[in-house]
Write an enzyme that holds these catalytic residues in place. Structure first.
Site, PDB file in Angstrom:
ATOM      1  N   CYS A   1      46.152  33.740  41.277  1.00  0.00           N
ATOM      2  CA  CYS A   1      44.796  33.379  41.723  1.00  0.00           C
ATOM      3  C   CYS A   1      43.940  32.936  40.538  1.00  0.00           C
ATOM      4  O   CYS A   1      43.591  33.749  39.679  1.00  0.00           O
ATOM      5  CB  CYS A   1      44.187  34.599  42.418  1.00  0.00           C
ATOM      6  SG  CYS A   1      42.433  34.480  42.792  1.00  0.00           S
TER       7      CYS A   1
ATOM      8  N   CYS B   1      40.598  34.664  40.202  1.00  0.00           N
ATOM      9  CA  CYS B   1      40.804  36.045  39.750  1.00  0.00           C
ATOM     10  C   CYS B   1      40.870  36.111  38.229  1.00  0.00           C
ATOM     11  O   CYS B   1      40.378  37.062  37.615  1.00  0.00           O
ATOM     12  CB  CYS B   1      42.098  36.620  40.324  1.00  0.00           C
ATOM     13  SG  CYS B   1      42.098  36.814  42.112  1.00  0.00           S
TER      14      CYS B   1
END
Length: 128
Positions: A20, A23
């Site tokens: 991600c 993230c």
């Protein structure tokens, strides 16, 4: 160090995944926040691929996700990228809410489950 003036009565749950991109950006902000505020023992990093039961238990539907939890209750929730300043304000709001409930127990008792959660999505632009 800009640490909290008193011990933090909350745990911070950070849900992320290695694949991600957002993230990774938020993770760096969280790393800086953790060091600046001395919260190394309060932040729990949870990889969603390795811990799907926790994802389900905490009703995480998007990542990155950040939750402030006290006594098993979610006090604040955020999905998407975030800055340390947003987390700092959320922790301050949680403390103020606790202080208000302590000073005025009748007001605190009128709140139902989930009503103590804060929604920063509605005014994220003006608070960023």
């Amino acid at each position: 160090m800009n640490g909290p003036a008193q011990p933090l009565g909350y745990d911070i749950l950070y849900f992320w995944a290695s694949w991600c991109g957002p993230c990774k950006m938020s993770g760096r902000s969280l790393d800086r926040f953790e060091v600046e505020h001395g919260l190394t023992d309060k932040i729990r990093r949870i990889n969603v691929d390795e811990h799907p039961r926790l994802v389900s238990q905490w009703y995480v539907t998007a990542i990155p996700a950040l939750l402030i939890v006290s006594d098993g209750e979610v006090r604040w929730r955020w999905s998407g990228t975030f800055r340390g300043s947003q987390l700092r304000r959320a922790l301050e709001d949680c403390r103020l809410s606790d202080l208000s409930a302590t000073l005025n127990p009748a007001a605190g008792s009128m709140l139902g489950p989930g009503e103590r959660q804060f929604d920063y999505h509605s005014n994220a632009q003006e608070r960023a």
